[in-house]
Design a protein around this motif. Structure first.
Motif, PDB file in Angstrom:
ATOM      1  N   LYS A 432      10.086  -9.032   2.799  1.00 50.60           N
ATOM      2  CA  LYS A 432       8.847  -8.259   2.661  1.00 50.60           C
ATOM      3  C   LYS A 432       7.645  -9.173   2.452  1.00 50.60           C
ATOM      4  CE  LYS A 432      10.742  -3.924   0.865  1.00 50.60           C
ATOM      5  NZ  LYS A 432      10.751  -2.967  -0.275  1.00 50.60           N
ATOM      6  N   THR A 433       7.840 -10.248   1.697  1.00 50.30           N
ATOM      7  CA  THR A 433       6.735 -11.157   1.419  1.00 50.30           C
ATOM      8  C   THR A 433       6.321 -11.907   2.683  1.00 50.30           C
ATOM      9  OG1 THR A 433       7.600 -11.420  -0.824  1.00 50.30           O
ATOM     10  CG2 THR A 433       5.942 -13.002  -0.095  1.00 50.30           C
ATOM     11  N   LEU A 434       7.300 -12.398   3.433  1.00 51.16           N
ATOM     12  CA  LEU A 434       6.985 -13.062   4.699  1.00 51.16           C
ATOM     13  C   LEU A 434       6.322 -12.099   5.672  1.00 51.16           C
ATOM     14  CD1 LEU A 434      10.231 -15.173   5.148  1.00 51.16           C
ATOM     15  CD2 LEU A 434       7.923 -16.094   4.864  1.00 51.16           C
ATOM     16  N   SER A 435       6.798 -10.865   5.707  1.00 44.33           N
ATOM     17  CA  SER A 435       6.242  -9.870   6.632  1.00 44.33           C
ATOM     18  C   SER A 435       4.805  -9.501   6.274  1.00 44.33           C
ATOM     19  CB  SER A 435       7.113  -8.619   6.630  1.00 44.33           C
ATOM     20  OG  SER A 435       8.418  -8.909   7.099  1.00 44.33           O
ATOM     21  N   ALA A 436       4.440  -9.682   5.009  1.00 47.07           N
ATOM     22  CA  ALA A 436       3.065  -9.401   4.594  1.00 47.07           C
ATOM     23  C   ALA A 436       2.098 -10.477   5.065  1.00 47.07           C
ATOM     24  CB  ALA A 436       2.999  -9.277   3.069  1.00 47.07           C
ATOM     25  N   VAL A 437       2.633 -11.616   5.513  1.00 48.37           N
ATOM     26  CA  VAL A 437       1.785 -12.740   5.928  1.00 48.37           C
ATOM     27  C   VAL A 437       1.929 -13.040   7.414  1.00 48.37           C
ATOM     28  CG1 VAL A 437       1.306 -15.189   5.543  1.00 48.37           C
ATOM     29  CG2 VAL A 437       1.951 -13.731   3.610  1.00 48.37           C
ATOM     30  N   PHE A 438       3.138 -12.912   7.958  1.00 49.74           N
ATOM     31  CA  PHE A 438       3.417 -13.290   9.343  1.00 49.74           C
ATOM     32  C   PHE A 438       3.756 -12.057  10.177  1.00 49.74           C
ATOM     33  CE2 PHE A 438       4.355 -17.087   6.872  1.00 49.74           C
ATOM     34  CZ  PHE A 438       3.750 -18.095   7.625  1.00 49.74           C
ATOM     35  N   PRO A 439       3.331 -12.036  11.427  1.00 48.28           N
ATOM     36  CA  PRO A 439       3.646 -10.894  12.300  1.00 48.28           C
ATOM     37  C   PRO A 439       5.133 -10.743  12.600  1.00 48.28           C
ATOM     38  CG  PRO A 439       1.814 -12.175  13.173  1.00 48.28           C
ATOM     39  CD  PRO A 439       2.399 -12.971  12.054  1.00 48.28           C
ATOM     40  N   SER A 440       5.876 -11.863  12.646  1.00 50.91           N
ATOM     41  CA  SER A 440       7.281 -11.804  13.047  1.00 50.91           C
ATOM     42  C   SER A 440       8.148 -12.530  12.024  1.00 50.91           C
ATOM     43  CB  SER A 440       7.488 -12.446  14.422  1.00 50.91           C
ATOM     44  OG  SER A 440       6.683 -11.815  15.401  1.00 50.91           O
ATOM     45  N   THR A 451      21.421 -18.940   4.221  1.00 45.32           N
ATOM     46  CA  THR A 451      20.690 -17.984   5.035  1.00 45.32           C
ATOM     47  C   THR A 451      19.330 -18.579   5.345  1.00 45.32           C
ATOM     48  OG1 THR A 451      21.799 -16.135   3.937  1.00 45.32           O
ATOM     49  CG2 THR A 451      19.769 -15.643   5.148  1.00 45.32           C
ATOM     50  N   LEU A 452      18.917 -18.482   6.606  1.00 45.45           N
ATOM     51  CA  LEU A 452      17.672 -19.108   7.039  1.00 45.45           C
ATOM     52  C   LEU A 452      16.710 -18.061   7.576  1.00 45.45           C
ATOM     53  CD1 LEU A 452      20.231 -21.215   8.082  1.00 45.45           C
ATOM     54  CD2 LEU A 452      18.198 -22.680   7.884  1.00 45.45           C
ATOM     55  N   PHE A 453      15.475 -18.097   7.065  1.00 47.75           N
ATOM     56  CA  PHE A 453      14.413 -17.195   7.483  1.00 47.75           C
ATOM     57  C   PHE A 453      13.475 -17.938   8.434  1.00 47.75           C
ATOM     58  CE2 PHE A 453      16.054 -15.155   3.829  1.00 47.75           C
ATOM     59  CZ  PHE A 453      15.635 -13.834   3.816  1.00 47.75           C
ATOM     60  N   VAL A 454      13.052 -17.250   9.479  1.00 43.43           N
ATOM     61  CA  VAL A 454      12.051 -17.785  10.404  1.00 43.43           C
ATOM     62  C   VAL A 454      10.868 -16.830  10.402  1.00 43.43           C
ATOM     63  CG1 VAL A 454      11.530 -18.515  12.745  1.00 43.43           C
ATOM     64  CG2 VAL A 454      13.845 -18.795  11.849  1.00 43.43           C
ATOM     65  N   ALA A 455       9.692 -17.337  10.104  1.00 42.23           N
ATOM     66  CA  ALA A 455       8.464 -16.541  10.134  1.00 42.23           C
ATOM     67  C   ALA A 455       7.505 -17.194  11.116  1.00 42.23           C
ATOM     68  CB  ALA A 455       7.839 -16.463   8.746  1.00 42.23           C
ATOM     69  N   SER A 456       6.913 -16.379  11.997  1.00 42.89           N
ATOM     70  CA  SER A 456       6.096 -16.948  13.070  1.00 42.89           C
ATOM     71  C   SER A 456       4.834 -16.136  13.291  1.00 42.89           C
ATOM     72  CB  SER A 456       6.906 -17.000  14.370  1.00 42.89           C
ATOM     73  OG  SER A 456       6.112 -17.490  15.428  1.00 42.89           O
ATOM     74  N   LEU A 457       3.837 -16.818  13.831  1.00 41.38           N
ATOM     75  CA  LEU A 457       2.613 -16.154  14.238  1.00 41.38           C
ATOM     76  C   LEU A 457       2.752 -15.512  15.609  1.00 41.38           C
ATOM     77  CD1 LEU A 457       0.144 -18.961  13.070  1.00 41.38           C
ATOM     78  CD2 LEU A 457       0.642 -16.803  11.906  1.00 41.38           C
ATOM     79  N   ARG A 458       3.826 -15.858  16.354  1.00 41.49           N
ATOM     80  CA  ARG A 458       4.054 -15.262  17.668  1.00 41.49           C
ATOM     81  C   ARG A 458       4.680 -13.889  17.517  1.00 41.49           C
ATOM     82  NH1 ARG A 458       7.358 -16.623  21.385  1.00 41.49           N
ATOM     83  NH2 ARG A 458       8.859 -17.741  20.079  1.00 41.49           N
ATOM     84  N   SER A 459       4.255 -12.970  18.336  1.00 39.40           N
ATOM     85  CA  SER A 459       4.856 -11.639  18.346  1.00 39.40           C
ATOM     86  C   SER A 459       4.816 -11.097  19.776  1.00 39.40           C
ATOM     87  CB  SER A 459       4.090 -10.696  17.417  1.00 39.40           C
ATOM     88  OG  SER A 459       4.682  -9.415  17.411  1.00 39.40           O
ATOM     89  N   PRO A 460       5.978 -10.692  20.304  1.00 42.47           N
ATOM     90  CA  PRO A 460       7.302 -10.699  19.658  1.00 42.47           C
ATOM     91  C   PRO A 460       7.881 -12.110  19.589  1.00 42.47           C
ATOM     92  CG  PRO A 460       7.500  -9.995  21.929  1.00 42.47           C
ATOM     93  CD  PRO A 460       6.021 -10.136  21.671  1.00 42.47           C
ATOM     94  N   LEU A 461       8.799 -12.302  18.641  1.00 47.44           N
ATOM     95  CA  LEU A 461       9.408 -13.611  18.426  1.00 47.44           C
ATOM     96  C   LEU A 461      10.686 -13.705  19.243  1.00 47.44           C
ATOM     97  CD1 LEU A 461       9.185 -16.263  16.881  1.00 47.44           C
ATOM     98  CD2 LEU A 461      10.482 -15.218  15.018  1.00 47.44           C
ATOM     99  N   THR A 462      10.674 -14.563  20.257  1.00 52.34           N
ATOM    100  CA  THR A 462      11.830 -14.730  21.137  1.00 52.34           C
ATOM    101  C   THR A 462      12.260 -16.189  21.152  1.00 52.34           C
ATOM    102  OG1 THR A 462      10.353 -15.035  23.032  1.00 52.34           O
ATOM    103  CG2 THR A 462      11.189 -12.799  22.621  1.00 52.34           C
TER     104      THR A 462
END
Length: 526
Positions: A432-440, A451-462
């Motif tokens: 939730k915290t990452l989603s509040a800052v990054f689109p994907s 467990t590894l989280f990926v947060a990106s400015l690209r959307s959609p993230l492929t």
């Protein structure tokens, strides 16, 4: 005109002869040493509990609470004892007993911790602190009220005596705090510091009995305590943490952020990197590679979800495999590492060449706030024991990361969360915290591992680039394939957006951290 009712100055409250000047000075010196020892035991005690119970606020709360309770009862007991008899031999025998109790903490800490590991973290850490440190702190706290009664020569100067003894004791506490924080913890093993503290207390007690309190009974008590302390110390030297049954310890050293060990098995010759007895990475010297999944996933995910990896920031160096591989592939890499002691260990035992990247010693959040560089990827692999520092896992921290990312950039985070456990607070809150800052936001991992989280400015993230599994160590290739292919989803009913102002992850995620710590701690048990 003479006063019909002359004022008389009360005699010494103790009812005994006033101590000579040399003894008075020695009593003030004793107050200073006792104050220093109390602070050393309080701070060092939490460090001794960390390998088994972690460094969360539960552990520090337990240690501070036990310290305060011991001091309160010790002050009361010291006052009652000196009112009954102001014989200084009683006080110095208490100090000598405290020194023996401190030696015992080294001898029994590992056995006791493993007995208490099955308990919930708050209860286990509290009981451990009580069993290990209450008695020595209680005995040392008796020093203050005892000395006030003995040193004060009349009731008219009790205030000055209390102020002087309290001031000197507090000065000792300052010296002890500075010594343990800036010198002893970074440079000396915890057990050696505790033994040294016990030895100083025993010496202080012994000097008193040698020059001022030499009686047959007192000397017999001193001899008995010294014999007990020596026996416990000899036993404690053999209980200094985990070792591999079929291997050897290549390195052991303290640091400001925990004790570092390098252990090596014989067949196959793998090297284990540990902090506070917890395995952080496993290295195969024959291949020059890590044998664990997350080491490859950090680079693979950054490469998979970004068009290019020209510029990379790594927050947390560990043994340096990830930045080393990124640099070898042509990336310009900045590394931020908070623990200077790790650097020399990585160079000596894990083939690290720090010349391949730009290394900054400091805190990751501090670096993010001051840098003006832009990066294609930010890799966050910072751990304190069984979890990441909370100030790097808040919305404000992730906003700082977003400011330094290029438009197509991505952030990769290495964590321990358990999505298979009901109501995983940490995993849901981080998502939730990452989603509040990054689109994907994407999540990868396998059961029972990182467990590894990926947060990106690209959307959609492929996925833009598939991993090269041929470079992965044979022991890790199956988990790397599984982790890359598996996309995880948290239970969004739990968790919150974490902020600098409110980040209660340690409290709500305690059960999952307990599970992880038990697994890591017991895996290295003899």
């Amino acid at each position: 005109m003479k006063n019909k009712h002359p004022v008389t100055v009360p005699q010494a409250p103790s009812g005994q002869a006033a101590p000579c000047r040399a003894l008075r000075r020695y009593l003030l010196f004793t107050a200073c040493i006792a104050g220093a020892a109390i602070m050393i035991v309080e701070i060092l005690g939490a460090r001794m509990l960390a390998p088994y119970f972690g460094t969360s606020h539960f552990v520090w709360t337990a240690q501070i609470a036990v310290t305060l309770a011991a001091l309160a009862l010790g002050y009361y007991a010291g006052g009652r004892l000196v009112d009954r008899s102001a014989r200084l031999g009683r006080l110095y025998l208490a100090i000598l007993t405290a020194s023996v109790a401190l030696v015992a903490t080294v001898a029994v800490r590992q056995w006791l911790a493993y007995q208490l590991l099955p308990l919930p973290l708050p209860a286990g850490s509290l009981l451990a602190a009580v069993c290990l440190f209450f008695i020595p702190l209680f005995l040392l706290a008796m020093t203050g009220p005892f000395l006030v009664r003995v040193v004060a020569q009349s009731l008219s100067v009790v205030g000055g005596t209390v102020g002087r003894i309290s001031s000197i004791s507090t000065l000792g506490s300052f010296i002890g705090t500075a010594a343990i924080g800036y010198l002893l913890i970074p440079l000396v093993p915890n057990s050696s510091t505790m033994y040294g503290t016990a030895a100083v207390l025993a010496l202080v007690s012994g000097i008193y009995f040698l020059f001022w309190g030499r009686t047959r009974r007192a000397m017999a008590g001193v001899a008995l305590c010294l014999i007990a302390g020596a026996g416990l110390g000899w036993y404690g030297l053999s209980v200094d943490g985990p070792r591999l049954p079929a291997g050897e310890e290549l390195y052991r050293g303290n640091s400001s952020f925990g004790m570092i060990q390098v252990l090596q098995t014989r067949q196959p010759p793998y090297r284990y990197y540990l902090t506070d007895f917890l395995i952080q990475n496993v290295y195969d010297p024959a291949f020059g590679k890590s044998t664990v999944m997350f080491t490859y996933m950090l680079e693979d995910l950054a490469r998979a979800y970004t068009p290019r990896l020209d510029d990379v920031l790594c927050i947390g160096m560990g043994i340096g495999i990830v930045p080393r591989e990124l640099a070898a592939e042509g990336s310009r890499v900045d590394v931020v590492e908070i623990n200077p002691a790790v650097v020399s260990v990585a160079r000596a035992w894990f083939g690290l060449d720090t010349g391949a990247f730009t290394l900054t010693l400091g805190d990751g959040r501090w670096f993010l706030n001051r840098t003006r560089s832009k990066y294609d990827a930010v890799i966050l692999d910072a751990f304190v024991g069984d979890g990441s520092p909370s100030h790097l896992m808040s919305r404000e921290a992730f906003e700082a990361v977003r400011r330094v990312l290029k438009p197509d950039g991505a952030m990769v985070i290495n964590t321990f969360v358990d999505f298979d456990a009901p109501g995983d607070y940490m995993g849901a809150s981080l998502y939730k915290t990452l989603s509040a800052v990054f689109p994907s936001v994407r999540i990868h991992g396998v059961r029972g591992a990182n467990t590894l989280f990926v947060a990106s400015l690209r959307s959609p993230l492929t996925v833009l680039h598939e991993p090269d599994y041929t470079r992965v160590h044979p022991n890790a290739v199956h988990e790397v394939r599984s982790a890359f292919a598996r996309s995880l989803e948290p239970e969004l009913e739990t968790g919150i957006v974490l902020t600098d102002d409110y980040n209660p992850v340690e409290y709500y995620d305690a059960a999952n951290r307990e599970k992880l710590r038990r697994m890591l701690a017991t895996s290295m048990r003899k």
